[in-house]
Design a protein around this motif. Structure first.
Motif, mmCIF file in Angstrom:
data_model
loop_
_atom_site.group_PDB
_atom_site.id
_atom_site.type_symbol
_atom_site.label_atom_id
_atom_site.label_comp_id
_atom_site.label_asym_id
_atom_site.label_seq_id
_atom_site.Cartn_x
_atom_site.Cartn_y
_atom_site.Cartn_z
ATOM 1 N N ASP A 203 0.817 -1.207 0.000
ATOM 2 C CA ASP A 203 0.000 0.000 0.000
ATOM 3 C C ASP A 203 0.852 1.258 0.000
ATOM 4 O O ASP A 203 0.328 2.368 -0.121
ATOM 5 N N GLY A 204 2.168 1.091 0.127
ATOM 6 C CA GLY A 204 3.081 2.232 0.060
ATOM 7 C C GLY A 204 3.435 2.646 -1.360
ATOM 8 O O GLY A 204 4.218 3.581 -1.550
ATOM 9 N N MET A 205 2.877 1.982 -2.367
ATOM 10 C CA MET A 205 3.175 2.353 -3.755
ATOM 11 C C MET A 205 2.585 3.720 -4.078
ATOM 12 O O MET A 205 1.414 3.991 -3.815
ATOM 13 N N ILE A 206 3.400 4.583 -4.653
ATOM 14 C CA ILE A 206 2.989 5.948 -4.973
ATOM 15 C C ILE A 206 2.303 5.994 -6.331
ATOM 16 O O ILE A 206 2.820 5.485 -7.321
ATOM 17 N N SER A 207 1.141 6.619 -6.367
ATOM 18 C CA SER A 207 0.453 6.904 -7.624
ATOM 19 C C SER A 207 0.659 8.385 -7.920
ATOM 20 O O SER A 207 0.140 9.247 -7.203
ATOM 21 N N TRP A 208 1.412 8.691 -8.967
ATOM 22 C CA TRP A 208 1.779 10.076 -9.257
ATOM 23 C C TRP A 208 0.619 10.903 -9.783
ATOM 24 O O TRP A 208 0.744 12.121 -9.937
ATOM 25 N N SER A 209 -0.534 10.259 -10.016
ATOM 26 C CA SER A 209 -1.721 11.011 -10.431
ATOM 27 C C SER A 209 -2.412 11.681 -9.248
ATOM 28 O O SER A 209 -3.252 12.563 -9.428
ATOM 29 N N LEU A 210 -2.046 11.266 -8.032
ATOM 30 C CA LEU A 210 -2.621 11.894 -6.839
ATOM 31 C C LEU A 210 -2.060 13.299 -6.638
ATOM 32 O O LEU A 210 -0.974 13.615 -7.119
ATOM 33 N N PRO A 211 -2.770 14.148 -5.890
ATOM 34 C CA PRO A 211 -2.239 15.478 -5.577
ATOM 35 C C PRO A 211 -0.975 15.383 -4.718
ATOM 36 O O PRO A 211 -0.781 14.411 -3.988
ATOM 37 N N ALA A 212 -0.143 16.419 -4.795
ATOM 38 C CA ALA A 212 1.124 16.434 -4.053
ATOM 39 C C ALA A 212 0.912 16.226 -2.556
ATOM 40 O O ALA A 212 1.676 15.500 -1.912
ATOM 41 N N HIS A 213 -0.126 16.841 -1.995
ATOM 42 C CA HIS A 213 -0.306 16.724 -0.538
ATOM 43 C C HIS A 213 -0.672 15.302 -0.128
ATOM 44 O O HIS A 213 -0.289 14.837 0.950
ATOM 45 N N LYS A 214 -1.398 14.560 -0.984
ATOM 46 C CA LYS A 214 -1.738 13.179 -0.666
ATOM 47 C C LYS A 214 -0.501 12.285 -0.744
ATOM 48 O O LYS A 214 -0.318 11.391 0.083
ATOM 49 N N ILE A 215 0.348 12.537 -1.741
ATOM 50 C CA ILE A 215 1.584 11.753 -1.863
ATOM 51 C C ILE A 215 2.511 12.047 -0.694
ATOM 52 O O ILE A 215 3.147 11.143 -0.140
ATOM 53 N N ASP A 216 2.576 13.297 -0.294
ATOM 54 C CA ASP A 216 3.403 13.689 0.850
ATOM 55 C C ASP A 216 2.940 12.975 2.115
ATOM 56 O O ASP A 216 3.757 12.465 2.895
ATOM 57 N N ARG A 217 1.611 12.895 2.334
ATOM 58 C CA ARG A 217 1.081 12.206 3.504
ATOM 59 C C ARG A 217 1.438 10.720 3.455
ATOM 60 O O ARG A 217 1.796 10.118 4.469
ATOM 61 N N LEU A 218 1.311 10.103 2.262
ATOM 62 C CA LEU A 218 1.622 8.681 2.125
ATOM 63 C C LEU A 218 3.078 8.399 2.463
ATOM 64 O O LEU A 218 3.388 7.453 3.200
ATOM 65 N N ILE A 219 3.980 9.220 1.927
ATOM 66 C CA ILE A 219 5.409 9.012 2.166
ATOM 67 C C ILE A 219 5.725 9.135 3.650
ATOM 68 O O ILE A 219 6.470 8.324 4.216
ATOM 69 N N LYS A 220 5.164 10.130 4.302
ATOM 70 C CA LYS A 220 5.409 10.330 5.733
ATOM 71 C C LYS A 220 4.778 9.216 6.566
ATOM 72 O O LYS A 220 5.358 8.749 7.550
ATOM 73 N N ALA A 221 3.583 8.764 6.181
ATOM 74 C CA ALA A 221 2.900 7.710 6.934
ATOM 75 C C ALA A 221 3.610 6.368 6.808
ATOM 76 O O ALA A 221 3.646 5.580 7.757
ATOM 77 N N ALA A 222 4.180 6.097 5.626
ATOM 78 C CA ALA A 222 4.816 4.802 5.382
ATOM 79 C C ALA A 222 6.287 4.769 5.793
ATOM 80 O O ALA A 222 6.924 3.718 5.714
ATOM 81 N N SER A 223 6.803 5.897 6.257
ATOM 82 C CA SER A 223 8.240 5.996 6.558
ATOM 83 C C SER A 223 8.611 5.215 7.814
ATOM 84 O O SER A 223 7.754 4.669 8.514
ATOM 85 N N GLU A 224 9.914 5.164 8.104
ATOM 86 C CA GLU A 224 10.440 4.451 9.269
ATOM 87 C C GLU A 224 9.628 4.767 10.521
ATOM 88 O O GLU A 224 9.298 5.930 10.751
ATOM 89 N N PRO A 225 9.261 3.765 11.328
ATOM 90 C CA PRO A 225 9.707 2.367 11.309
ATOM 91 C C PRO A 225 8.891 1.452 10.386
ATOM 92 O O PRO A 225 9.041 0.233 10.454
ATOM 93 N N HIS A 226 8.025 2.004 9.537
ATOM 94 C CA HIS A 226 7.246 1.208 8.593
ATOM 95 C C HIS A 226 8.081 0.881 7.351
ATOM 96 O O HIS A 226 9.169 1.435 7.168
ATOM 97 N N PRO A 227 7.585 -0.004 6.485
ATOM 98 C CA PRO A 227 8.397 -0.443 5.334
ATOM 99 C C PRO A 227 8.760 0.639 4.327
ATOM 100 O O PRO A 227 9.742 0.506 3.611
#
Length: 319
Positions: A203-227
């Motif tokens: 579920d950490g796969m980035i879809s570049w069609s999403l808005p920047a703020h949604k991608i930013d949230r995903l990256i931060k949510a999936a970051s260490e200690p997550h995969p």
């Protein structure tokens, strides 16, 4: 007051350390020891801590394999902190006073799975919540709840740090009461209950069609200690360690294209807005302006068909 403790991650370590600090009689610790610790976010092993404090320690992979042993211990309170396995009712009921669980949200809000990732993704404030452990997950009456703030700049790791601090505060209030035999939890308001669903590494796969703020949230949510969040560059899967939204530059590009590259970051066009990303392991050196991140499904299908046609043609020639 004799306590049995079950856990396996950083939040478990805070709880066990506080039990020792408050001079609670810990009869035995059951520490989660999975086959692959890399698959457990924030994994923590307690064998050394138990050895240093003369506490009996038992490793486990499936806690319900130890039901008979736990029932035989004759103890008062069970603490279960930081494991995703469902604990058998027999284990819960083996504590004469009761069992205490833990959840990092403002229960009854945010019951369920992957709570820290969801708190970061949705920028929702959390809490160190200790509650009565029952058959229904995260639904028991609440002993203590120490709230903390989640802000836009937070990552999973920074939220975990806030959580661990809040846990220490909550336990400093809770443990003296437990030692005195006080047991007066407050029932949750079911009308306010919400639930978080499971999140998996894919579920950490980035879809570049999403808005920047949604991608930013995903990256931060999936970051260490997550995969970690990830994308693809040609045939390589690339983990993304960090991100920040670009609000000043006036550039229009194609979704997923690399627009700029500096020493540590690449600027990417999203479905709406621009975002700087930090790839893992110096992969920034591989990225050039104009490179495409992610896959365009129709193009990839077309390429596969062309390769299949070539392969079929060669096989036909051999026949």
């Amino acid at each position: 007051m004799r306590v049995v403790f079950i856990g396996g991650v950083n939040s478990s370590a805070v709880t066990l350390s506080k039990l020792i600090e408050h001079d609670v009689d810990v009869a035995r610790v059951y520490g989660y020891e999975p086959k692959n610790t890399e698959l457990v976010s924030g994994y923590h092993n307690f064998s050394a801590l138990c050895s240093d404090n003369a506490i009996s320690y038992t490793p486990f992979q499936k806690i319900n394999d130890h039901i008979d042993e736990i029932e035989s211990l004759e103890f008062d309170v069970l603490f279960v902190v930081g494991i995703s396995q469902l604990v058998s009712e027999r284990i819960i009921e083996s504590a004469s006073a009761g069992a205490i669980g833990f959840h990092p949200t403002q229960l009854p809000k945010g019951r369920g799975r992957a709570p820290i990732a969801w708190l970061v993704d949705e920028v929702q404030d959390g809490a160190a919540t200790f509650f009565v452990l029952e058959k229904e997950a995260d639904a028991g009456a609440i002993f203590e709840q120490e709230c903390f703030e989640v802000v836009e700049g937070d990552t999973a790791l920074s939220v975990e740090d806030k959580l661990l601090d809040a846990m220490a505060v909550a336990l400093d209030r809770l443990l003296p009461k437990i030692k005195r035999g006080e047991w007066s939890p407050v029932p949750q308001d079911e009308a306010l209950a919400t639930e978080y669903a499971i999140r998996k590494p894919d579920d950490g796969m980035i879809s570049w069609s999403l808005p920047a703020h949604k991608i930013d949230r995903l990256i931060k949510a999936a970051s260490e200690p997550h995969p970690g969040a990830f994308t693809f560059h040609e045939e390589t899967k690339v983990k993304i360690l960090a991100s920040r939204i670009e609000n000043m530059l006036k550039i229009t590009g194609v979704q997923g294209r690399v627009l700029k590259v500096n020493k540590h970051e690449a600027l990417i066009q999203t479905g709406s807005g621009l975002i700087w990303i930090t790839p893992e392991h110096q992969y920034i050196k591989q990225l050039k302006v104009g490179h495409l991140l992610g896959y365009r499904v129709e193009l990839e299908i077309f390429k596969l068909k062309m390769e299949l046609q070539k392969l079929t043609s060669k096989l036909g020639e051999k026949e």
